[in-house]
Design a protein around this motif. Structure first.
Motif, PDB file in Angstrom:
ATOM      1  N   ARG A  22      38.880  40.388  29.068  1.00 53.66           N
ATOM      2  CA  ARG A  22      38.473  41.642  28.399  1.00 53.66           C
ATOM      3  C   ARG A  22      37.834  41.352  27.045  1.00 53.66           C
ATOM      4  O   ARG A  22      36.840  41.967  26.671  1.00 53.66           O
ATOM      5  N   ARG A  23      38.417  40.430  26.299  1.00 57.81           N
ATOM      6  CA  ARG A  23      37.859  40.079  24.995  1.00 57.81           C
ATOM      7  C   ARG A  23      36.477  39.456  25.163  1.00 57.81           C
ATOM      8  O   ARG A  23      35.548  39.768  24.421  1.00 57.81           O
ATOM      9  N   ALA A  24      36.334  38.575  26.156  1.00 57.87           N
ATOM     10  CA  ALA A  24      35.029  37.943  26.394  1.00 57.87           C
ATOM     11  C   ALA A  24      33.986  38.999  26.766  1.00 57.87           C
ATOM     12  O   ALA A  24      32.849  38.941  26.299  1.00 57.87           O
ATOM     13  N   LEU A  25      34.376  39.971  27.582  1.00 58.08           N
ATOM     14  CA  LEU A  25      33.451  41.047  27.973  1.00 58.08           C
ATOM     15  C   LEU A  25      33.087  41.922  26.778  1.00 58.08           C
ATOM     16  O   LEU A  25      31.949  42.356  26.638  1.00 58.08           O
ATOM     17  N   ARG A  26      34.045  42.174  25.913  1.00 64.29           N
ATOM     18  CA  ARG A  26      33.788  42.992  24.715  1.00 64.29           C
ATOM     19  C   ARG A  26      32.837  42.262  23.758  1.00 64.29           C
ATOM     20  O   ARG A  26      31.937  42.853  23.189  1.00 64.29           O
ATOM     21  N   ASP A  27      33.036  40.947  23.614  1.00 63.68           N
ATOM     22  CA  ASP A  27      32.239  40.167  22.668  1.00 63.68           C
ATOM     23  C   ASP A  27      30.851  39.802  23.185  1.00 63.68           C
ATOM     24  O   ASP A  27      29.977  39.442  22.407  1.00 63.68           O
ATOM     25  N   ASP A  28      30.645  39.871  24.490  1.00 62.30           N
ATOM     26  CA  ASP A  28      29.373  39.465  25.089  1.00 62.30           C
ATOM     27  C   ASP A  28      28.945  40.505  26.124  1.00 62.30           C
ATOM     28  O   ASP A  28      29.299  40.402  27.300  1.00 62.30           O
ATOM     29  N   PRO A  29      28.177  41.520  25.703  1.00 61.71           N
ATOM     30  CA  PRO A  29      27.778  42.587  26.628  1.00 61.71           C
ATOM     31  C   PRO A  29      27.026  42.079  27.863  1.00 61.71           C
ATOM     32  O   PRO A  29      27.140  42.650  28.939  1.00 61.71           O
ATOM     33  N   GLY A  30      26.275  41.015  27.751  1.00 56.89           N
ATOM     34  CA  GLY A  30      25.542  40.474  28.892  1.00 56.89           C
ATOM     35  C   GLY A  30      26.450  39.856  29.939  1.00 56.89           C
ATOM     36  O   GLY A  30      26.075  39.749  31.108  1.00 56.89           O
ATOM     37  N   LEU A  31      27.642  39.465  29.536  1.00 62.25           N
ATOM     38  CA  LEU A  31      28.590  38.858  30.471  1.00 62.25           C
ATOM     39  C   LEU A  31      28.989  39.861  31.552  1.00 62.25           C
ATOM     40  O   LEU A  31      29.124  39.501  32.710  1.00 62.25           O
ATOM     41  N   ARG A  32      29.158  41.115  31.184  1.00 61.53           N
ATOM     42  CA  ARG A  32      29.551  42.141  32.155  1.00 61.53           C
ATOM     43  C   ARG A  32      28.527  42.226  33.289  1.00 61.53           C
ATOM     44  O   ARG A  32      28.873  42.299  34.455  1.00 61.53           O
ATOM     45  N   GLU A  33      27.254  42.205  32.936  1.00 54.33           N
ATOM     46  CA  GLU A  33      26.206  42.294  33.957  1.00 54.33           C
ATOM     47  C   GLU A  33      26.232  41.072  34.867  1.00 54.33           C
ATOM     48  O   GLU A  33      26.156  41.194  36.090  1.00 54.33           O
ATOM     49  N   GLU A  34      26.343  39.890  34.277  1.00 50.95           N
ATOM     50  CA  GLU A  34      26.387  38.669  35.097  1.00 50.95           C
ATOM     51  C   GLU A  34      27.627  38.641  35.981  1.00 50.95           C
ATOM     52  O   GLU A  34      27.555  38.227  37.138  1.00 50.95           O
ATOM     53  N   LEU A  35      28.747  39.082  35.439  1.00 54.07           N
ATOM     54  CA  LEU A  35      29.983  39.106  36.208  1.00 54.07           C
ATOM     55  C   LEU A  35      29.878  40.085  37.371  1.00 54.07           C
ATOM     56  O   LEU A  35      30.306  39.792  38.490  1.00 54.07           O
ATOM     57  N   SER A  36      29.287  41.239  37.143  1.00 53.85           N
ATOM     58  CA  SER A  36      29.162  42.230  38.214  1.00 53.85           C
ATOM     59  C   SER A  36      28.265  41.717  39.342  1.00 53.85           C
ATOM     60  O   SER A  36      28.428  42.121  40.493  1.00 53.85           O
ATOM     61  N   GLU A  37      27.335  40.833  39.021  1.00 47.74           N
ATOM     62  CA  GLU A  37      26.484  40.243  40.059  1.00 47.74           C
ATOM     63  C   GLU A  37      27.270  39.275  40.935  1.00 47.74           C
ATOM     64  O   GLU A  37      26.940  39.085  42.101  1.00 47.74           O
ATOM     65  N   LEU A  38      28.303  38.647  40.384  1.00 54.16           N
ATOM     66  CA  LEU A  38      29.119  37.706  41.149  1.00 54.16           C
ATOM     67  C   LEU A  38      30.117  38.397  42.070  1.00 54.16           C
ATOM     68  O   LEU A  38      30.394  37.919  43.166  1.00 54.16           O
ATOM     69  N   LEU A  39      30.666  39.518  41.601  1.00 60.11           N
ATOM     70  CA  LEU A  39      31.735  40.184  42.340  1.00 60.11           C
ATOM     71  C   LEU A  39      31.188  41.010  43.488  1.00 60.11           C
ATOM     72  O   LEU A  39      30.163  41.664  43.353  1.00 60.11           O
ATOM     73  N   PRO A  40      31.894  40.994  44.613  1.00 60.12           N
ATOM     74  CA  PRO A  40      31.466  41.835  45.731  1.00 60.12           C
ATOM     75  C   PRO A  40      31.658  43.299  45.364  1.00 60.12           C
ATOM     76  O   PRO A  40      32.588  43.651  44.638  1.00 60.12           O
ATOM     77  N   ALA A  41      30.758  44.125  45.847  1.00 61.85           N
ATOM     78  CA  ALA A  41      30.869  45.564  45.593  1.00 61.85           C
ATOM     79  C   ALA A  41      32.076  46.094  46.358  1.00 61.85           C
ATOM     80  O   ALA A  41      32.282  45.728  47.514  1.00 61.85           O
ATOM     81  N   PRO A  42      32.872  46.928  45.715  1.00 63.77           N
ATOM     82  CA  PRO A  42      34.022  47.495  46.443  1.00 63.77           C
ATOM     83  C   PRO A  42      33.531  48.389  47.576  1.00 63.77           C
ATOM     84  O   PRO A  42      32.516  49.055  47.453  1.00 63.77           O
ATOM     85  N   ALA A  43      34.245  48.353  48.674  1.00 57.99           N
ATOM     86  CA  ALA A  43      33.877  49.186  49.818  1.00 57.99           C
ATOM     87  C   ALA A  43      34.035  50.652  49.442  1.00 57.99           C
ATOM     88  O   ALA A  43      34.922  51.010  48.671  1.00 57.99           O
ATOM     89  N   ALA A  44      33.170  51.465  49.986  1.00 60.26           N
ATOM     90  CA  ALA A  44      33.234  52.901  49.693  1.00 60.26           C
ATOM     91  C   ALA A  44      34.605  53.430  50.092  1.00 60.26           C
ATOM     92  O   ALA A  44      35.110  53.135  51.165  1.00 60.26           O
ATOM     93  N   GLY A  45      35.193  54.180  49.207  1.00 67.91           N
ATOM     94  CA  GLY A  45      36.489  54.766  49.494  1.00 67.91           C
ATOM     95  C   GLY A  45      37.664  53.837  49.251  1.00 67.91           C
ATOM     96  O   GLY A  45      38.796  54.233  49.436  1.00 67.91           O
ATOM     97  N   THR A  46      37.407  52.605  48.853  1.00 72.49           N
ATOM     98  CA  THR A  46      38.483  51.661  48.605  1.00 72.49           C
ATOM     99  C   THR A  46      39.145  51.972  47.274  1.00 72.49           C
ATOM    100  O   THR A  46      38.471  52.215  46.287  1.00 72.49           O
ATOM    101  N   VAL A  47      40.448  51.938  47.269  1.00 74.70           N
ATOM    102  CA  VAL A  47      41.207  52.173  46.059  1.00 74.70           C
ATOM    103  C   VAL A  47      42.087  50.952  45.821  1.00 74.70           C
ATOM    104  O   VAL A  47      42.754  50.475  46.733  1.00 74.70           O
ATOM    105  N   THR A  48      42.067  50.441  44.600  1.00 71.87           N
ATOM    106  CA  THR A  48      42.927  49.327  44.244  1.00 71.87           C
ATOM    107  C   THR A  48      44.027  49.850  43.338  1.00 71.87           C
ATOM    108  O   THR A  48      43.754  50.495  42.330  1.00 71.87           O
ATOM    109  N   ILE A  49      45.254  49.566  43.719  1.00 76.13           N
ATOM    110  CA  ILE A  49      46.409  50.005  42.951  1.00 76.13           C
ATOM    111  C   ILE A  49      47.262  48.782  42.667  1.00 76.13           C
ATOM    112  O   ILE A  49      47.564  48.021  43.578  1.00 76.13           O
ATOM    113  N   THR A  50      47.627  48.610  41.406  1.00 74.49           N
ATOM    114  CA  THR A  50      48.410  47.444  41.021  1.00 74.49           C
ATOM    115  C   THR A  50      49.640  47.878  40.251  1.00 74.49           C
ATOM    116  O   THR A  50      49.556  48.735  39.376  1.00 74.49           O
TER     117      THR A  50
END
Length: 133
Positions: free
Chosen positions: A79-107
């Protein structure tokens, strides 16, 4: 972070601090491989101080027996790295698979924690009697 967490934990568990510099092993499964790529992305984009902190945190978390604690520490660092580097969020989102429609994650994390998308009555702790209909 919710999407990246399981990949980071798997990669750290498999490689420890070597996850930061290790070349990707073709035999590694998809979860470990993706976690490793996320760690390496954060590592490459950081300065010397943030790299040292990342290495220290990963090393400590790899030795920790409590996965929930390790996930929390790594989550805070990411979270700190994402806050300090706005471009990191975009690069990270490119790596992660898109969540399936209707998928809910609960932890839920911690002793007697509960989590649900929909819940009726939830009672935690000792000495409670369930409500009567």
């Amino acid at each position: 972070m919710e999407q990246a967490g399981p990949y980071l934990t798997a990669a750290m568990g498999a490689y420890g601090t070597a996850v930061l510099t290790r070349a990707q092993d073709a035999a590694a499964d998809a979860t470990v491989g993706l976690g490793q790529r996320i760690f390496q992305l954060v590592w490459r984009r950081g300065d010397e101080a943030s790299r040292a902190e990342l290495e220290r945190v990963v090393d400590e978390a790899a030795d920790e027996q409590d996965d929930a604690y390790s996930a929390a520490v790594l989550s805070r660092l990411l979270r700190r790295a994402l806050r300090d580097d706005p471009g990191l969020r975009e690069e990270l989102s490119e790596l992660l698979p898109a969540p399936a429609a209707g998928t809910v994650t609960i932890t839920a994390s911690g002793e007697r924690s509960i989590a649900a998308q929909h819940i009726g009555t939830a009672i935690t702790g000792d000495g409670h009697n369930p409500p009567r209909p």
